[in-house]
Design an enzyme around this catalytic site. Sequence first.
Site, PDB file in Angstrom:
ATOM      1  CB  CYS A 170      -0.973  -0.016   1.170  1.00  0.00           C
ATOM      2  SG  CYS A 170      -0.299  -0.775   2.649  1.00  0.00           S
ATOM      3  CD  GLN A 195       2.752   1.607   6.620  1.00  0.00           C
ATOM      4  OE1 GLN A 195       3.960   1.652   6.453  1.00  0.00           O
ATOM      5  NE2 GLN A 195       2.054   0.533   6.345  1.00  0.00           N
ATOM      6  NE  ARG A 235      -0.285  -1.124  11.481  1.00  0.00           N
ATOM      7  CZ  ARG A 235      -0.297  -1.395  10.162  1.00  0.00           C
ATOM      8  NH1 ARG A 235      -0.791  -0.530   9.302  1.00  0.00           N
ATOM      9  NH2 ARG A 235       0.184  -2.531   9.709  1.00  0.00           N
ATOM     10  CG  HIS A 293      -1.067   3.458   4.864  1.00  0.00           C
ATOM     11  ND1 HIS A 293      -1.880   3.236   5.955  1.00  0.00           N
ATOM     12  CD2 HIS A 293      -0.716   2.221   4.411  1.00  0.00           C
ATOM     13  CE1 HIS A 293      -2.032   1.928   6.137  1.00  0.00           C
ATOM     14  NE2 HIS A 293      -1.341   1.291   5.220  1.00  0.00           N
TER      15      HIS A 293
HETATM   16  N1  LIG Z   1      -5.728  -3.628   4.658  1.00  0.00           N
HETATM   17  C1  LIG Z   1      -4.973  -2.956   3.798  1.00  0.00           C
HETATM   18  O1  LIG Z   1      -4.891  -1.730   3.834  1.00  0.00           O
HETATM   19  C2  LIG Z   1      -4.206  -3.704   2.741  1.00  0.00           C
HETATM   20  C3  LIG Z   1      -3.561  -2.967   1.744  1.00  0.00           C
HETATM   21  C4  LIG Z   1      -2.849  -3.646   0.739  1.00  0.00           C
HETATM   22  C5  LIG Z   1      -2.809  -5.020   0.765  1.00  0.00           C
HETATM   23  N2  LIG Z   1      -3.437  -5.700   1.768  1.00  0.00           N
HETATM   24  C6  LIG Z   1      -3.369  -7.166   1.745  1.00  0.00           C
HETATM   25  O2  LIG Z   1      -4.648  -7.640   1.374  1.00  0.00           O
HETATM   26  C7  LIG Z   1      -4.933  -8.875   2.019  1.00  0.00           C
HETATM   27  C8  LIG Z   1      -6.261  -8.773   2.768  1.00  0.00           C
HETATM   28  O3  LIG Z   1      -6.134  -7.770   3.763  1.00  0.00           O
HETATM   29  P1  LIG Z   1      -7.379  -7.198   4.589  1.00  0.00           P
HETATM   30  O4  LIG Z   1      -6.862  -6.053   5.358  1.00  0.00           O
HETATM   31  O5  LIG Z   1      -8.546  -7.007   3.706  1.00  0.00           O
HETATM   32  O6  LIG Z   1      -7.661  -8.429   5.588  1.00  0.00           O
HETATM   33  P2  LIG Z   1      -8.878  -8.675   6.559  1.00  0.00           P
HETATM   34  O7  LIG Z   1      -9.706  -7.459   6.747  1.00  0.00           O
HETATM   35  O8  LIG Z   1      -8.272  -9.282   7.779  1.00  0.00           O
HETATM   36  O9  LIG Z   1      -9.780  -9.761   5.789  1.00  0.00           O
HETATM   37  C9  LIG Z   1      -9.288 -11.026   5.404  1.00  0.00           C
HETATM   38  C10 LIG Z   1     -10.347 -12.080   5.665  1.00  0.00           C
HETATM   39  O10 LIG Z   1     -10.542 -12.237   7.072  1.00  0.00           O
HETATM   40  C11 LIG Z   1     -11.830 -12.829   7.296  1.00  0.00           C
HETATM   41  N3  LIG Z   1     -12.445 -12.133   8.441  1.00  0.00           N
HETATM   42  C12 LIG Z   1     -12.367 -12.580   9.714  1.00  0.00           C
HETATM   43  N4  LIG Z   1     -12.987 -11.733  10.544  1.00  0.00           N
HETATM   44  C13 LIG Z   1     -13.515 -10.743   9.803  1.00  0.00           C
HETATM   45  C14 LIG Z   1     -14.274  -9.577  10.116  1.00  0.00           C
HETATM   46  N5  LIG Z   1     -14.648  -9.262  11.360  1.00  0.00           N
HETATM   47  N6  LIG Z   1     -14.627  -8.746   9.107  1.00  0.00           N
HETATM   48  C15 LIG Z   1     -14.268  -9.030   7.842  1.00  0.00           C
HETATM   49  N7  LIG Z   1     -13.541 -10.128   7.501  1.00  0.00           N
HETATM   50  C16 LIG Z   1     -13.147 -10.980   8.461  1.00  0.00           C
HETATM   51  C17 LIG Z   1     -12.594 -12.731   5.974  1.00  0.00           C
HETATM   52  O11 LIG Z   1     -12.559 -14.011   5.324  1.00  0.00           O
HETATM   53  P3  LIG Z   1     -13.824 -14.987   5.285  1.00  0.00           P
HETATM   54  O12 LIG Z   1     -15.018 -14.182   4.828  1.00  0.00           O
HETATM   55  O13 LIG Z   1     -13.439 -16.065   4.328  1.00  0.00           O
HETATM   56  O14 LIG Z   1     -13.952 -15.421   6.704  1.00  0.00           O
HETATM   57  C18 LIG Z   1     -11.737 -11.764   5.170  1.00  0.00           C
HETATM   58  O15 LIG Z   1     -11.843 -11.975   3.789  1.00  0.00           O
HETATM   59  C19 LIG Z   1      -3.741  -9.141   2.941  1.00  0.00           C
HETATM   60  O16 LIG Z   1      -2.828  -9.990   2.288  1.00  0.00           O
HETATM   61  C20 LIG Z   1      -3.123  -7.773   3.113  1.00  0.00           C
HETATM   62  O17 LIG Z   1      -1.733  -7.838   3.382  1.00  0.00           O
HETATM   63  C21 LIG Z   1      -4.143  -5.082   2.742  1.00  0.00           C
END
Ligand SMILES: NC(=O)c1ccc[n+]([C@@H]2O[C@H](COP(=O)([O-])OP(=O)(O)OC[C@H]3O[C@@H](n4cnc5c(N)ncnc54)[C@H](OP(=O)(O)O)[C@@H]3O)[C@@H](O)[C@H]2O)c1
Length: 371
Positions: A137, A164, A269, A276
Site C-alpha cells: 500500500c 500507517q 503504525r 497511510h
Molecule cells: N488492509 C490494507 O490496507 C491492505 C492494503 C494492501 C494489501 N493488503 C493485503 O490484502 C490482504 C487482505 O487484507 P485485509 O486487510 O482485507 O484483511 P482482513 O480485513 O483481515 O480480511 C481477510 C479475511 O478475514 C476474514 N475475516 C475474519 N474476521 C472478519 C471480520 N470481522 N470482518 C471481515 N472479515 C473478516 C474474511 O474471510 P472470510 O469471509 O473467508 O472469513 C476476510 O476476507 C492481505 O494480504 C493484506 O496484506 C491489505
Amino acid sequence: MKKLVGFIGWRGMVGSVLLDRLQKKNDFFNFRSVFFTTSQFNGKSPKVLNCVSSNLEDAYNIDYLVTLDIIVSCQGEKYTRYIYSKLKNFGWKGYWIDASSFLRMNKKSIIVLDPVNFSSIQSGINKGIKTFVGGNCTVSLMLMALGGLFSHNLIDWISVATYQSVSGSGSKSMLELLEQIGFVYKNISSYLVSSKKSILEIEKIFTCSLNRINFSEKKIKSPLLGNLIPWIDKLMDNGQTKEEWKGSVEANKILDSKKNIPIDGVCVRVPSLRCHSQAFTIKLNCDISIKEIKSLIISHNKWVKVIKNDFDSTINQLNPLKVSSTLDIPIGRIKKMNIGKKYLSAFSIGDQLLWGAAEPLRRILNILINI
Ligand SMILES: NC(=O)c1ccc[n+]([C@@H]2O[C@H](COP(=O)([O-])OP(=O)(O)OC[C@H]3O[C@@H](n4cnc5c(N)ncnc54)[C@H](OP(=O)(O)O)[C@@H]3O)[C@@H](O)[C@H]2O)c1
C-alpha cells in the site's frame, strides 16, 4: 459468454472496498461472478448483478475454482500460499489477481499500478503472464504521489517515514482499536464533564487503563490508542522490517528500474483508522525549481493534488480524515531542505484501501475481462 470471476476475501477490509468500487462503477455488468468464503459456509452471496450463485462457495474447493476464468483473492498471504500452487498443479490457465504480498516478487507475476506501469502490464499480458498482484500500500501511494519525478528519472534516493493507519493491518486490528477507544472512554468519560480530577490525573487513568490490558492474545500486540508502533511486519536479516524492505524492492519492480533506486526508512503504525501518510526526504539528481517539481508531479496522473505549503491548506487538505474513501493523493509540505539544493521534503497521504489496494485490482480486472 461473459467471463466467470470468483471473489475470495470479499468480506475483509480490501475485499469490501473492492466490492463497493465494483458496484459503484457498475463493473459487475461486464462479467459473471461467484463469491467464496473460508469461514461462512452457510452464508449468502452479496447481491450483485450477474452473480451465478446466491450461496457462498467453499474457497478450498479446487474443483470449483479451476472452472473460473479469473480469481480475485483479497484473503491474504496464507490463503494464496496454500491454494495458488494447487491450482497451478491442476493445470488451471485462468488469471489470478491478488491483494496479498506472497506472489509480488515472483518472476512470473506483475505488480499492478496502471497509472505508473501500464506498458509493463500490457506487455506482460501479451507475453502470457497470468498473475497480477496489487503492490504494497505505501509503495503504490508513494508512486502515485511522486510518479512525475520518477518518470523523469529525477530521484537519486528516498528516505521515508510512514504513518500507517490501523486498517492497513486488517479488519480485526481496526476492531481492536475501536474497542480500545470504547474501553478508555468508559474509564474517563465521567471525569471529562466534572472537575473532580485534574488533567494529569485523567491522563494517568487513560495510560494505566491501556497498559493494564493483556495484549498477548490480541492482533495488535500493544496499545495503539494514544500511541504508535514503529514496527510493521517481520524482521529481515539486515534490521529492516519486511514493510521497509518492500518499499524498495516493490517500487523498483513496478518502475522496472534499469538502476536500483535506493528507498528506505521507518514504517510506523499510528492510530488513524484509514489512509497511510508518508514524509519523504528525497535526494534529486539535479537542482530543479520547486515550480518545475510541482508541475511534473501534477502532470503525472489526475489523482495527485499539490497542496500549498501553508498552514490552512495543510490542516484542511493534508490529513487522513479528509482523504479517507477518496482516490485523491494530496502531496504537500514540498520544500527544498537546508541540507542542500538537491534535497526535497514532501508529505503525502492516500487511502491505502483504494489506490493502496482495491483500485489497482479493480482496474486490472477490467483489463483482463476484455481479453
Ligand atoms: N488492509 C490494507 O490496507 C491492505 C492494503 C494492501 C494489501 N493488503 C493485503 O490484502 C490482504 C487482505 O487484507 P485485509 O486487510 O482485507 O484483511 P482482513 O480485513 O483481515 O480480511 C481477510 C479475511 O478475514 C476474514 N475475516 C475474519 N474476521 C472478519 C471480520 N470481522 N470482518 C471481515 N472479515 C473478516 C474474511 O474471510 P472470510 O469471509 O473467508 O472469513 C476476510 O476476507 C492481505 O494480504 C493484506 O496484506 C491489505
